[in-house]
Design an enzyme around this catalytic site. Structure first.
Site, short mmCIF file in Angstrom:
data_model
loop_
_atom_site.label_atom_id
_atom_site.label_comp_id
_atom_site.label_asym_id
_atom_site.label_seq_id
_atom_site.Cartn_x
_atom_site.Cartn_y
_atom_site.Cartn_z
CE LYS A 165 -10.88 58.68 3.36
NZ LYS A 165 -10.51 58.24 2.01
CG ASP A 214 -15.48 58.25 2.02
OD1 ASP A 214 -14.72 57.74 1.19
OD2 ASP A 214 -15.94 57.60 2.96
P1 NDP Z 1 -22.11 57.02 -0.59
O1 NDP Z 1 -22.47 57.55 0.73
O2 NDP Z 1 -22.45 57.78 -1.81
O3 NDP Z 1 -22.69 55.56 -0.78
C1 NDP Z 1 -22.39 54.54 0.12
C2 NDP Z 1 -23.22 53.31 -0.23
O4 NDP Z 1 -22.80 52.21 0.57
C3 NDP Z 1 -24.70 53.49 0.05
O5 NDP Z 1 -25.42 52.67 -0.81
C4 NDP Z 1 -24.80 53.03 1.51
O6 NDP Z 1 -26.10 52.61 1.87
C5 NDP Z 1 -23.84 51.86 1.50
N1 NDP Z 1 -23.26 51.72 2.84
C6 NDP Z 1 -22.55 52.64 3.54
N2 NDP Z 1 -22.20 52.17 4.74
C7 NDP Z 1 -22.70 50.94 4.81
C8 NDP Z 1 -22.66 49.95 5.79
N3 NDP Z 1 -22.02 50.14 6.97
N4 NDP Z 1 -23.27 48.78 5.51
C9 NDP Z 1 -23.89 48.58 4.32
N5 NDP Z 1 -23.96 49.49 3.35
C10 NDP Z 1 -23.37 50.64 3.59
O7 NDP Z 1 -20.52 56.75 -0.53
P2 NDP Z 1 -19.50 56.53 -1.71
O8 NDP Z 1 -20.16 55.84 -2.85
O9 NDP Z 1 -18.78 57.79 -1.94
O10 NDP Z 1 -18.45 55.55 -1.01
C11 NDP Z 1 -18.56 54.12 -1.08
C12 NDP Z 1 -17.20 53.50 -0.76
O11 NDP Z 1 -16.25 53.95 -1.74
C13 NDP Z 1 -16.59 53.86 0.58
O12 NDP Z 1 -15.83 52.77 1.05
C14 NDP Z 1 -15.65 55.01 0.24
O13 NDP Z 1 -14.61 55.17 1.18
C15 NDP Z 1 -15.12 54.53 -1.09
N6 NDP Z 1 -14.53 55.53 -1.95
C16 NDP Z 1 -15.24 56.63 -2.33
C17 NDP Z 1 -14.68 57.57 -3.18
C18 NDP Z 1 -15.43 58.74 -3.68
O14 NDP Z 1 -14.87 59.47 -4.51
N7 NDP Z 1 -16.65 58.98 -3.27
C19 NDP Z 1 -13.27 57.42 -3.63
C20 NDP Z 1 -12.65 56.20 -3.24
C21 NDP Z 1 -13.26 55.31 -2.41
P3 NDP Z 1 -27.06 53.61 2.68
O15 NDP Z 1 -27.57 54.57 1.65
O16 NDP Z 1 -28.11 52.74 3.27
O17 NDP Z 1 -26.20 54.26 3.72
O1 2IT Z 2 -11.04 57.28 -0.60
C1 2IT Z 2 -10.83 58.14 -1.48
O2 2IT Z 2 -9.81 58.10 -2.17
C2 2IT Z 2 -11.84 59.15 -1.70
N1 2IT Z 2 -12.94 58.97 -1.16
C3 2IT Z 2 -11.55 60.36 -2.52
C4 2IT Z 2 -10.54 61.26 -1.90
C5 2IT Z 2 -10.50 62.66 -2.44
O3 2IT Z 2 -9.83 63.48 -1.80
O4 2IT Z 2 -11.10 62.96 -3.49
#
Ligand code: NDP
Ligand code: 2IT
Length: 452
Positions: A125, A165
């Site tokens: 990561k 992410d």
């Molecule tokens: P994005 O940046 O697309 O979206 C994140 C969302 O969460 C936004 O709505 C953001 O609000 C909100 N957010 C982020 N940080 C905070 C915080 N500290 N407090 C409150 N709200 C917060 O990210 P993703 O959707 O990609 O990721 C969301 C979660 O999913 C994370 O935990 C990530 O690690 C996990 N994840 C993502 C994967 C992926 O493929 N993208 C895979 C597996 C897990 P704002 O717009 O105001 O920042």
């Molecule tokens: O937390 C996760 O598994 C991710 N955000 C996706 C990782 C990846 O390499 O696609």
């Protein structure tokens, strides 16, 4: 003291001020306790001590120029955690809260998650404390190029393959990949989540959200239930939340909440396809705040974040299922109790480690179906793995082919976690089953390699 408890204590002493990392190690090590007796060969090979220590952690300075010509300096991180079963794989996060402890927690989790996907990927990561919010496209480009100027020497399609992410979406991956290609003069699958035109996989943007919903459907299936007609609480409004809502709608469920870091909306009438399209445009194109949703739709109520409240009111609505999809530790003990009191019986975590340990124990003592992140949100990295395969083959699968592989992988993750929980005498204990199943494969490989 048990071996796993000793490891937890050692990690806390040796890695001070890395709270999220301690939390992740504690959660995994507690689940692994029964493996100590079953696998003396793991103990003999020192696997429990070795698995908590990353192979390496790279820290670097990222200097870049803003639009006014001022020099800004950000921190850069890449933690290559464990490459026993394949190249390091895991995302980059750009958010002001990023520090070494957060990247280590995410990298550690990724090792077990990637093992569960059935694909050959190790765990890593990275990221930066850079905040893309409020920056111009040119500033984001200059930052991504500055970041890649150092990162490129540590990654490669057979070495370490980052993806997106929080704060790293299609725009950032484009800038990062374009600059890697320029520096190395090669077009390979070194990053995933790429645009379709330059080697990306269909369904990668959808994969994490879709996968979390497929996982929930599998958990419900054990109880002979489906998602049809169920009310869902969803947090976040980013990549994961958006596609979780889309798949919930496909399967006949009704999402009623969504949030960003400023507040959340509750729409009792349900977030339907038209409203979801509004959220996608708002967040992905206009990069606006969710409050606008309530200005546009009178069925919705907007509640701003109140840091003094001690809980998140989003989790205090009547519902059947919940998909935390924003960030770590967004469900504390009070939130977990609210979910239980409101009739939520199934949780599928789209985010990484969104529930505190106290919250998890409320779920477990109340018999809630608790799908922990490293199992439930593995669909994203799984399709990243499929993107790597397609890049190596120089071939593209269709949308239907990728979606059906994703669905199959989520089913097999559920099966592995569930069957392992049964084998260890705790049927339905997904944390126990997923942690043990993910760990065992990596541990066996480490034993095979000897002390390296
Ligand atoms: P994005 O940046 O697309 O979206 C994140 C969302 O969460 C936004 O709505 C953001 O609000 C909100 N957010 C982020 N940080 C905070 C915080 N500290 N407090 C409150 N709200 C917060 O990210 P993703 O959707 O990609 O990721 C969301 C979660 O999913 C994370 O935990 C990530 O690690 C996990 N994840 C993502 C994967 C992926 O493929 N993208 C895979 C597996 C897990 P704002 O717009 O105001 O920042
Ligand atoms: O937390 C996760 O598994 C991710 N955000 C996706 C990782 C990846 O390499 O696609």
């Amino acid at each position: 003291m048990s071996l796993t408890n000793e490891i937890i204590e050692k990690v806390k002493v040796k890695n001070p001020a890395e709270g999220e990392f301690h939390q992740a190690v504690e959660e995994v090590m507690e689940s692994l306790e029964p493996t100590v007796e079953k696998h003396p060969e793991f103990v003999k090979a020192g696997i429990y001590d070795r698995i908590v220590e990353p192979d390496r952690a790279i820290l670097f300075r990222v200097p870049w120029q803003d639009d006014k010509g001022n020099v800004q300096v950000q921190k850069g991180f890449r933690v290559q955690y464990n490459n026993s079963i394949g190249p390091y794989k895991g995302v980059l996060r750009f958010h002001p809260s990023v520090n070494l402890g957060i990247i280590k927690f995410l990298g550690f989790e990724q090792v077990f998650k990637n093992s569960l996907t059935t694909l050959p990927m190790g765990g890593g990561k990275g990221g930066s404390d850079f905040d893309p919010k409020g920056k111009s496209d040119n500033e984001v480009m200059r930052f991504c190029q500055a970041f890649m100027r150092e990162l490129f020497r540590h990654i490669g399609p057979d070495t370490d393959v980052p993806a997106g992410d929080i704060g790293v979406g299609g725009r950032e991956i484009g800038f990062l990949f374009g600059y890697y290609k320029k520096l190395r003069n090669e077009h390979t699958g070194v990053l995933t989540g790429k645009g379709i035109e330059y080697g990306g996989s269909l369904i990668r943007p959808e994969a994490t959200g879709y996968g979390a919903v497929y996982f929930a459907a599998e958990m419900l299936n054990v109880k002979n239930e489906t998602l049809e007609g169920k009310t869902a609480l969803v947090s976040g409004s980013g990549n994961v939340a958006q596609y979780a809502m889309e798949k919930l709608l496909d399967l006949g469920a009704k999402p009623v909440t969504s949030s960003d870091s400023s507040g959340y909306i509750f729409d009792e009438a349900g977030i339907d396809r038209e409203k979801l399209a509004f959220i996608m445009d708002l967040k992905n194109v206009r990069r606006g705040r969710l409050k606008e949703y309530a200005d546009k739709y009178s069925t919705a109520v907007y509640t701003p974040v109140d840091p003094n409240l001690g809980y998140n009111p989003l989790w205090n609505h009547k519902a059947d299922v919940a998909f935390p999809s924003a960030t770590q530790n967004e469900i504390n003990e009070k939130d977990a109790q609210h979910l239980v009191n409101n009739g939520v019986k199934t949780i599928s975590e789209g985010a990484n480690m969104p529930t505190t340990p106290e919250g998890i124990s409320i779920f477990m003592t109340n018999g809630i179906g608790y799908g922990l992140g490293k199992a439930a949100n593995a669909g994203g990295v799984a399709v990243s793995g499929l993107e790597m395969s397609q890049n190596s083959l120089r071939y593209n699968w269709t949308r239907e082919e990728v979606d059906s592989k994703l669905h199959g992988i989520m089913k097999s993750i559920h099966k592995a976690a569930y069957e392992t929980s049964v084998a260890y005498g705790k049927p339905g204990d997904y944390p126990l089953g997923a942690n043990i199943a993910g760990f065992t494969k990596v541990a066996k490989t480490m034993v095979a390699y000897g002390v390296v």
